[in-house]
Design a protein around this motif. Structure first.
Motif, PDB file in Angstrom:
ATOM      1  N   CYS A 131       0.844  -1.200   0.000  1.00 56.59           N
ATOM      2  CA  CYS A 131       0.000   0.000   0.000  1.00 56.59           C
ATOM      3  C   CYS A 131       0.879   1.249   0.000  1.00 56.59           C
ATOM      4  N   CYS A 134      -0.145   3.264   3.602  1.00 57.60           N
ATOM      5  CA  CYS A 134       0.129   2.769   4.954  1.00 57.60           C
ATOM      6  C   CYS A 134       1.172   1.653   4.985  1.00 57.60           C
ATOM      7  N   CYS A 151      -6.083  -0.999  -0.848  1.00 56.68           N
ATOM      8  CA  CYS A 151      -5.723  -1.483   0.488  1.00 56.68           C
ATOM      9  C   CYS A 151      -6.955  -1.701   1.368  1.00 56.68           C
ATOM     10  N   GLU A 153      -6.904  -1.876   4.572  1.00 58.53           N
ATOM     11  CA  GLU A 153      -6.756  -1.119   5.824  1.00 58.53           C
ATOM     12  C   GLU A 153      -7.177   0.335   5.662  1.00 58.53           C
ATOM     13  N   CYS A 154      -6.741   0.952   4.537  1.00 59.31           N
ATOM     14  CA  CYS A 154      -6.888   2.412   4.445  1.00 59.31           C
ATOM     15  C   CYS A 154      -7.448   2.889   3.116  1.00 59.31           C
ATOM     16  N   GLY A 156      -5.921   2.900   0.373  1.00 56.86           N
ATOM     17  CA  GLY A 156      -4.814   3.404  -0.461  1.00 56.86           C
ATOM     18  C   GLY A 156      -4.568   2.525  -1.683  1.00 56.86           C
TER      19      GLY A 156
HETATM   20 ZN    ZN Z   1      -3.095   1.044   3.235  1.00 52.42          ZN
END
Ligand code: ZN
Ligand code: ADP
Ligand code: ADP
Length: 215
Positions: A131, A134, A151, A153-154, A156
């Motif tokens: 990513c 992050c 991503c 998680e984020c 991205g």
């Molecule tokens: Zn990320």
């Protein structure tokens, strides 16, 4: 206080395990590769110098790496322990690290050697995606993100590292065998290393590592 080193060839899963270990034990994750990539992104002199070596899959020279790693270990957040990922990578770096502990009175509690064979390393590195925002790590087939290229998680954007091309990957494994693998014996002599099979799946590898830490 928990001072750990993650050893193992490129693609063994050090970064992936580091994220889980740092959360479980609440210690900072110190990746010299991440420090260099951050400097490349910011266009610093250090970044320019490191990039010359990284793009070829060579090691950044000891005199550049050692100062940076030791300075990072002297920062306040390492007082309660740390997780080194990708340092040391040469016998000279390991000697300088030992010297640092002689000066400061600390020690390495455990060296975690993650073992994975060459074919699997090549498969992992050529499919690795990271990513942009992050740094979370995925694999196109083995550990894909939920949405392709994005991503979990984020949100991205995922990209392929410029040193994860097939050609550079074989050189990095070669460089590992010649310059870093001798550290396995180095720490065996010191008696503080464990060998972990890195091919048993993410959660099994993690539980084998935590068992060794808590043994
Ligand atoms: Zn990320
Ligand atoms: P390293 O930091 O040792 O170079 P990474 O943690 O970046 O390795 O992992 C390399 C690649 O292998 C990534 O694409 C990652 O998603 C994948 N990977 C990591 N751990 C495992 C595992 N236990 N099984 C299968 N693939 C894995
Ligand atoms: P990987 O775990 O996939 O090999 P890293 O992110 O740890 O990748 O390292 C990427 C590159 O950064 C290495 O190929 C090397 O050029 C450079 N590097 C990182 N750590 C060191 C180190 N301790 N000594 C020399 N070069 C390093």
């Amino acid at each position: 206080m928990l001072n750990l080193i993650l050893l193992g060839p490129p693609g063994a899963g050090k970064g992936t395990q580091a994220v889980k270990l740092k959360d479980k034990y609440n210690i900072p994750h110190i990746s010299t590769g991440d420090i260099f990539r951050k400097n490349i992104k910011e266009g610093t002199e250090l970044g320019k110098k490191a990039k010359e070596y990284m793009d070829k899959g060579e090691l950044v020279p000891d005199e550049v790496v050692i100062g940076i790693a030791i300075a990072r270990l002297r920062e306040g957040d390492c007082g309660g322990g740390f997780l080194l990922d990708g340092f040391p990578r040469t016998v000279h770096q390991a000697d300088e690290l030992s010297r640092h502990f002689e000066d400061t009175g600390g020690k390495i509690d455990l060296v975690i050697d993650i073992v994975v064979g060459k074919d699997e390393l090549v498969r992992r590195l050529s499919g690795r995606r990271v990513c942009k925002s992050c740094g979370a790590t995925y694999h196109v087939t083995g550990m894909p993100s939920k949405v392709d290229g994005v991503c979990d998680e984020c949100g991205g954007e995922l990209f392929q590292r410029t040193d994860d091309t097939e050609e550079t990957v074989s050189n990095r494994i070669e460089v590992y065998n010649q310059q870093t693998k001798p550290l396995v014996e180095y720490y065996e002599k010191k008696g503080n290393i464990v060998h972990i099979d890195g091919t048993t799946g993410l959660e099994n590898v993690f539980s084998d590592i935590t068992k060794s830490i808590e043994a």
